[in-house]
Structure formats: C-alpha cells, structure tokens
Design a protein around this motif. Structure first.
Motif, PDB file in Angstrom:
ATOM      1  N   UNK A 374       0.796  -1.230   0.000  1.00  0.00           N
ATOM      2  CA  UNK A 374       0.000   0.000   0.000  1.00  0.00           C
ATOM      3  C   UNK A 374       0.826   1.276   0.000  1.00  0.00           C
ATOM      4  N   UNK A 375       2.142   1.171   0.055  1.00  0.00           N
ATOM      5  CA  UNK A 375       2.989   2.362   0.203  1.00  0.00           C
ATOM      6  C   UNK A 375       2.785   3.356  -0.947  1.00  0.00           C
ATOM      7  N   UNK A 376       2.990   2.899  -2.179  1.00  0.00           N
ATOM      8  CA  UNK A 376       2.862   3.793  -3.332  1.00  0.00           C
ATOM      9  C   UNK A 376       1.426   4.275  -3.491  1.00  0.00           C
ATOM     10  N   UNK A 377       0.472   3.383  -3.207  1.00  0.00           N
ATOM     11  CA  UNK A 377      -0.949   3.742  -3.324  1.00  0.00           C
ATOM     12  C   UNK A 377      -1.313   4.861  -2.356  1.00  0.00           C
ATOM     13  N   UNK A 378      -0.982   4.685  -1.080  1.00  0.00           N
ATOM     14  CA  UNK A 378      -1.349   5.694  -0.075  1.00  0.00           C
ATOM     15  C   UNK A 378      -0.630   7.005  -0.324  1.00  0.00           C
ATOM     16  N   UNK A 379       0.648   6.935  -0.717  1.00  0.00           N
ATOM     17  CA  UNK A 379       1.407   8.161  -0.976  1.00  0.00           C
ATOM     18  C   UNK A 379       0.801   8.944  -2.141  1.00  0.00           C
ATOM     19  N   UNK A 380       0.420   8.240  -3.194  1.00  0.00           N
ATOM     20  CA  UNK A 380      -0.111   8.901  -4.390  1.00  0.00           C
ATOM     21  C   UNK A 380      -1.519   9.438  -4.163  1.00  0.00           C
ATOM     22  N   UNK A 381      -2.424   8.566  -3.721  1.00  0.00           N
ATOM     23  CA  UNK A 381      -3.823   8.975  -3.540  1.00  0.00           C
ATOM     24  C   UNK A 381      -3.947   9.988  -2.407  1.00  0.00           C
ATOM     25  N   UNK A 382      -3.198   9.771  -1.305  1.00  0.00           N
ATOM     26  CA  UNK A 382      -3.224  10.735  -0.204  1.00  0.00           C
ATOM     27  C   UNK A 382      -2.736  12.103  -0.643  1.00  0.00           C
ATOM     28  N   UNK A 383      -1.667  12.115  -1.435  1.00  0.00           N
ATOM     29  CA  UNK A 383      -1.154  13.391  -1.948  1.00  0.00           C
ATOM     30  C   UNK A 383      -2.144  14.095  -2.844  1.00  0.00           C
ATOM     31  N   UNK A 384      -2.853  13.325  -3.678  1.00  0.00           N
ATOM     32  CA  UNK A 384      -3.870  13.910  -4.563  1.00  0.00           C
ATOM     33  C   UNK A 384      -5.011  14.517  -3.751  1.00  0.00           C
ATOM     34  N   UNK A 385      -5.438  13.823  -2.696  1.00  0.00           N
ATOM     35  CA  UNK A 385      -6.522  14.357  -1.858  1.00  0.00           C
ATOM     36  C   UNK A 385      -6.121  15.692  -1.222  1.00  0.00           C
ATOM     37  N   UNK A 386      -4.861  15.792  -0.798  1.00  0.00           N
ATOM     38  CA  UNK A 386      -4.398  17.029  -0.165  1.00  0.00           C
ATOM     39  C   UNK A 386      -4.282  18.186  -1.157  1.00  0.00           C
ATOM     40  N   UNK A 387      -4.183  17.877  -2.456  1.00  0.00           N
ATOM     41  CA  UNK A 387      -4.151  18.937  -3.469  1.00  0.00           C
ATOM     42  C   UNK A 387      -5.439  19.761  -3.458  1.00  0.00           C
ATOM     43  N   UNK A 388      -6.493  19.182  -2.854  1.00  0.00           N
ATOM     44  CA  UNK A 388      -7.748  19.906  -2.723  1.00  0.00           C
ATOM     45  C   UNK A 388      -7.580  21.216  -1.940  1.00  0.00           C
ATOM     46  N   UNK A 389      -6.621  21.246  -1.013  1.00  0.00           N
ATOM     47  CA  UNK A 389      -6.450  22.421  -0.149  1.00  0.00           C
ATOM     48  C   UNK A 389      -5.863  23.622  -0.905  1.00  0.00           C
ATOM     49  N   UNK A 390      -4.724  23.476  -1.590  1.00  0.00           N
ATOM     50  CA  UNK A 390      -4.243  24.636  -2.364  1.00  0.00           C
ATOM     51  C   UNK A 390      -5.214  25.035  -3.473  1.00  0.00           C
ATOM     52  N   UNK A 391      -5.909  24.053  -4.047  1.00  0.00           N
ATOM     53  CA  UNK A 391      -6.900  24.359  -5.078  1.00  0.00           C
ATOM     54  C   UNK A 391      -8.032  25.206  -4.495  1.00  0.00           C
ATOM     55  N   UNK A 392      -8.508  24.834  -3.297  1.00  0.00           N
ATOM     56  CA  UNK A 392      -9.575  25.596  -2.642  1.00  0.00           C
ATOM     57  C   UNK A 392      -9.124  27.011  -2.319  1.00  0.00           C
ATOM     58  N   UNK A 393      -7.905  27.136  -1.782  1.00  0.00           N
ATOM     59  CA  UNK A 393      -7.382  28.459  -1.441  1.00  0.00           C
ATOM     60  C   UNK A 393      -7.286  29.331  -2.686  1.00  0.00           C
ATOM     61  N   UNK A 394      -6.806  28.742  -3.766  1.00  0.00           N
ATOM     62  CA  UNK A 394      -6.655  29.487  -5.017  1.00  0.00           C
ATOM     63  C   UNK A 394      -8.012  29.954  -5.550  1.00  0.00           C
ATOM     64  N   UNK A 395      -9.008  29.089  -5.500  1.00  0.00           N
ATOM     65  CA  UNK A 395     -10.346  29.437  -5.999  1.00  0.00           C
ATOM     66  C   UNK A 395     -10.948  30.596  -5.203  1.00  0.00           C
ATOM     67  N   UNK A 396     -10.813  30.532  -3.872  1.00  0.00           N
ATOM     68  CA  UNK A 396     -11.375  31.596  -3.032  1.00  0.00           C
ATOM     69  C   UNK A 396     -10.577  32.883  -3.170  1.00  0.00           C
TER      70      UNK A 396
END
Length: 515
Positions: A374-396
């Motif tokens: 699960x190492x590569x899976x969690x690192x990749x998918x977890x990182x993608x989920x966190x991209x939601x935060x800079x995207x949200x900040x940028x939109x607002x």
C-alpha cells in the motif's frame, strides 16, 4: 455458518444498527446546534472537528490490524494472530503518545492568530482542542481491539458499542439544555469522554472473548513483525490523515475567508454525508474480512470479485438514498433544523456528489489493502486528496463563491477513483475492462431511473413532506431497475440466497411462536 451466510447476517445486524443510530444522530445534531448556537457549533467543528470524524479514522486505522488478523485467519495460524495483536497494541500505544505530543505542539501555532476565532471565544476553543487531543489518544489505543472484532466478524458487538456511543451523544446534547456556564467547554469535555468509555468496553470484551487478546497469551515484541505492522499501519494512517486533513483543511480555509459561522454549514454537510455513508460502509465492513481472508487463502480471483461486488453495492446503497437527498435538500433541511445556516443546502448536495463518486471504487480500496502493498498507493492517492487544499485556497483567492471549494472536492475525488483502479490493476491484475463491464456499465440504467424518478416527483408534487414520497418512490423504482439491469448472474444468486435465508429464519420464528 458459511462465509456467504455470515456476510448476510452481519450486514443485517449492522443495518439494524443504522436504523437506530442515524435517527438519533440527526436528532442530536439538531439539539446541539440549537443549544450551542451557530457560532459555538461552528467553532467546535472547526477546532474539534476530528471528533466528528473519529469513527472514520478508527475504522480506517483498524483496517491495518484487521487485515493481518484476517489474513492469518485465512491461513489458520493462531500463533501469528497473537503476535500480530500484541505487536499492534505496542505500536498503537507509541503512536498515540506521539500524536498527543504532535497535536499539542501544533496547537501552539494554530491559536497564535492563524484561526479566525472571536477573541472572547479563544480560551474556550483552546480547552476544546486539549480535550480533542485526549480523545484522539484513546481512539488510537482502541484500534487493535476494534480490528480484532472486525477480523472475527463479530458485528453484533460492534453494533452494540456504536449504539451506546450515539446514546451517550444524545444524553450529552440533552444535558446542554439543563446546564449553565460555558456550554462549548462542557460539550467538548463530555464528547472527549466517549472515546475513553468505548476503549474500556472494547478492551474488556476482546480480552474475555478472543485468545489472541488474552493477557496470558501476551507475546514479546517481534522487531521484524513490528516493522512490517508499523510500515503498513503508518501508510494507512498517512492515507487516513490525508483524507481527514482534506476535510478539516477545507474547514480551516472556509474559516479564513468567511469566519466561524460558515463552518456550521460545512459541519452539517459532513454530518449528513457521514450518516448516509453508513449504508455503504456497513456493507463494506461485513464483506471486508472475506476479501482479506480470500487473499490470505490464495484465492485472488474471489478477492477481486468480492471487491467489485462491494464497489457496485456500495454505490447503489448510497445513491438510492443520497440522490433523493440531493434533489430534496432544501425541503429536508427545513424540516430537520430550526434555522438553516447559509450555504448548508448547496454544501450538503456537493459533498454527497463527491461521496457517491467515492463509492465507485470503495471495494477496490479493500482489495488494495488485502495485497499488503500500500505504500505507493497511499502516498499517491493521499497526496492527490491534499491537493484539494491549495486548489480551494486558489479558488477563493480568485473571488469564487464558497461552494467552489466543493466543486474542487468532486474533481479530486474522481481523480482518486481513477488512481485506485490503476493501482489494483498493477498490484493484483484487476481487468479494467471487467471492472467496467461488472460495475460501471451495470450502474448506468439504475442511476438514470433514480435521477428520472426524483425529477418527476419534484416537478409534479409540492407539499411539506414530499421528500418522504420522493425517497420511497425512487427506492422502489431503482430497486426494480437494479434487479433487471444492475446485477450480474452470480450477484443475483447471492441476493436470492440471502432473501431465502431471511425468509427461512422468519418462518422458523413464526413456527416457534405458534408452538
């Protein structure tokens, strides 16, 4: 009881729990919002929002212990089960202490002008945060016991503890009406006590019931095993914290731009989504041990088939309730809450859309866990989920409306689903074409029937409790569509056998009653 019957029985038990807990939880939210007020309720969910997500975090982390226990149950190796449990206990004790220290250090930064909290509420908010830290410690400590219960497929006791927890939350909510002083502090303190009570209840039962949990079977620390467990649990924790960080991070970003009151709307959206998600997560909790045991038994073909069945049924179980909610959200919130916060309806609708998309691959997540890689899976998918935060900040920052952050949430969730499909194909050889044939294509007609039925109801009818009629009509039409177009032949056989078993049990009870 064979595997198929056990899954049906456990699913029935957990759905019985849902009938009790969902109604109580929704009623509790109404009482707490009214007793605390929109501002204090928003502050509580901003500072101690992890408490609202505790069940999610506990279930996600318990997968680590449960995966290894189920895997070796499939191999029928009792010695390894005991080693896994006690090494898991040691790991989670160390992890709980470490998180305690990290969260306390983080608190020094959060309250130093970072969060947008009224000055007269800052002291109370800090106390609530300390209570949350204690809560998280007991949550982490209870994970091995919870994992052991799920691995043994003892859903009856899991359901009883969940019912106890929601009853305690209801009692706390009712107590808020009777108490004076700072209701925010009292609420935070009592909510923190729930996790410690749950820990004791889980521990006492497991120590009495399961050989691997008994003190007399305590095993020494096995460094290679501890390293393997620690690596697996750490990456699982990373994935869980990324998901939780995304949820709570969006709350912080909304708070920075719009203040504490909008956090009430966001908290209500997460509350609605969390309660409705019980329908699919309950089914997944029942089928998860079988997915893990199949992999431990070397039967990968069955493991992948169960993962696809879980994805399809999870999607149907959530959609059949969530889609009518999306169409009737204003009506439902008006009946449920005395005062509906601004943005609450649109937040709820968009979070539910994201949750439905997540269900498309919910079973694939369990299959990836079963492989142990699960190492590569969690690192990749977890990182993608966190991209939601800079995207949200940028939109607002660009001046978009508050609900734009949840539009980003939906897009990110879709990308995460695609990544899960890719990883299971690479790790376990899942056929992408087979997944589309068995899952996606079979979901199209029932979903169109569901959406069409809801549109028909809201455009023709207009009365206060119309949402009840819409839900009943949509559920009936969609169930028929699923039966004709949504199921493969082997899945129809599973459903038929499950219904037959239920009928047989009802018949036997009637016969005993007449005797």
């Amino acid at each position: 009881m064979n595997a198929a019957n056990r899954v049906v029985f456990n699913t029935g038990i957990l759905y019985g729990r849902i009938i009790i807990t969902v109604g109580i939880s929704l009623f509790t939210t109404r009482i707490v919002l009214d007793a605390l007020g929109a501002e204090d309720y928003g502050i509580f969910n901003l500072i101690a929002g992890v408490i609202v997500m505790l069940s999610f975090l506990k279930n996600a982390m318990a997968t680590s212990t449960q995966r290894f226990l189920s895997f070796f149950q499939g191999k029928k190796d009792k010695v390894m089960q005991a080693k896994i449990f006690w090494n898991s206990m040691f790991f989670h004790l160390m992890l709980g202490l470490a998180l305690w220290g990290i969260l306390e250090l983080a608190g020094l930064f959060l309250f130093d002008g970072f969060l947008n909290i009224p000055a007269d509420k800052l002291g109370e908010a800090k106390l609530v945060y300390h209570f949350m830290v204690v809560n998280v410690f007991f949550l982490i400590l209870s994970v091995p016991y919870n994992g052991s219960l799920v691995a043994h497929e003892n859903m009856v006791y899991v359901a009883l503890v969940n019912i106890l927890e929601v009853l305690m939350k209801l009692a706390i909510a009712l107590f808020l009406y009777q108490t004076s002083g700072s209701k925010l502090i009292i609420y935070g303190l009592l909510m923190a006590g729930i996790s410690s009570v749950s820990f004791v209840v889980y521990a006492v039962f497991c120590i009495k019931s399961y050989e691997e949990c008994k003190i007399s079977n305590r095993q020494k620390i096995d460094k290679p095993l501890l390293k393997e467990l620690g690596s697996y649990a750490s990456w699982n924790l990373f994935g869980s914290l990324c998901s939780l960080g995304r949820t709570q991070g969006l709350a912080v970003i909304l708070n920075l731009f719009f203040g504490a009151i909008i956090n009430s709307a966001y908290a209500i959206a997460n509350q609605v989504s969390g309660q409705l998600m019980f329908l699919s997560t309950t089914m997944l909790k029942s089928i998860n041990p079988q997915i893990m045991k199949s992999e431990g038994n070397g039967d990968r073909k069955r493991m992948l088939r169960l993962a696809m069945i879980a994805s399809k049924f999870g999607f149907f179980l959530l959609s059949i309730v969530a889609v009518p909610f999306i169409f009737e959200m204003n009506n439902i919130l008006g009946v449920w809450l005395k005062e509906v916060p601004d943005y609450a309806a649109v937040f709820c609708q968009m979070v539910l859309v994201g949750s439905i998309i997540n269900q498309l691959t919910i079973g694939l997540q369990s299959a990836i866990q079963a492989t142990g890689r699960i190492k590569a899976y969690q690192a990749t998918v977890g990182g993608v989920l966190l991209l939601n935060l800079p995207l949200a900040f940028l939109l607002l920052e660009m001046g978009f409306a508050a609900y734009s952050v949840l539009a980003g949430y939906i897009v990110v969730e879709f990308i995460a689903c695609c990544l899960r499909l890719y990883f299971l194909n690479r790790l376990a050889g899942l056929s992408v074409r087979q997944y589309f044939d068995r899952v996606i294509l079979k979901e199209i007609v029932p979903l169109l029937v569901l959406v069409g039925t809801c549109l028909l109801s809201i455009n023709i009818l207009d009365f206060e409790f119309r949402f009840l009629f819409t839900m009943a009509l949509a559920a009936t039409a969609t169930a028929i569509a699923i039966n004709f177009w949504g199921l493969c032949e082997d899945e129809k056989e599973i459903v038929t056998k499950g219904i037959q078993k239920i009928k047989e049990k009802i018949t036997k009870k009637k016969q005993l009653a007449f005797k």
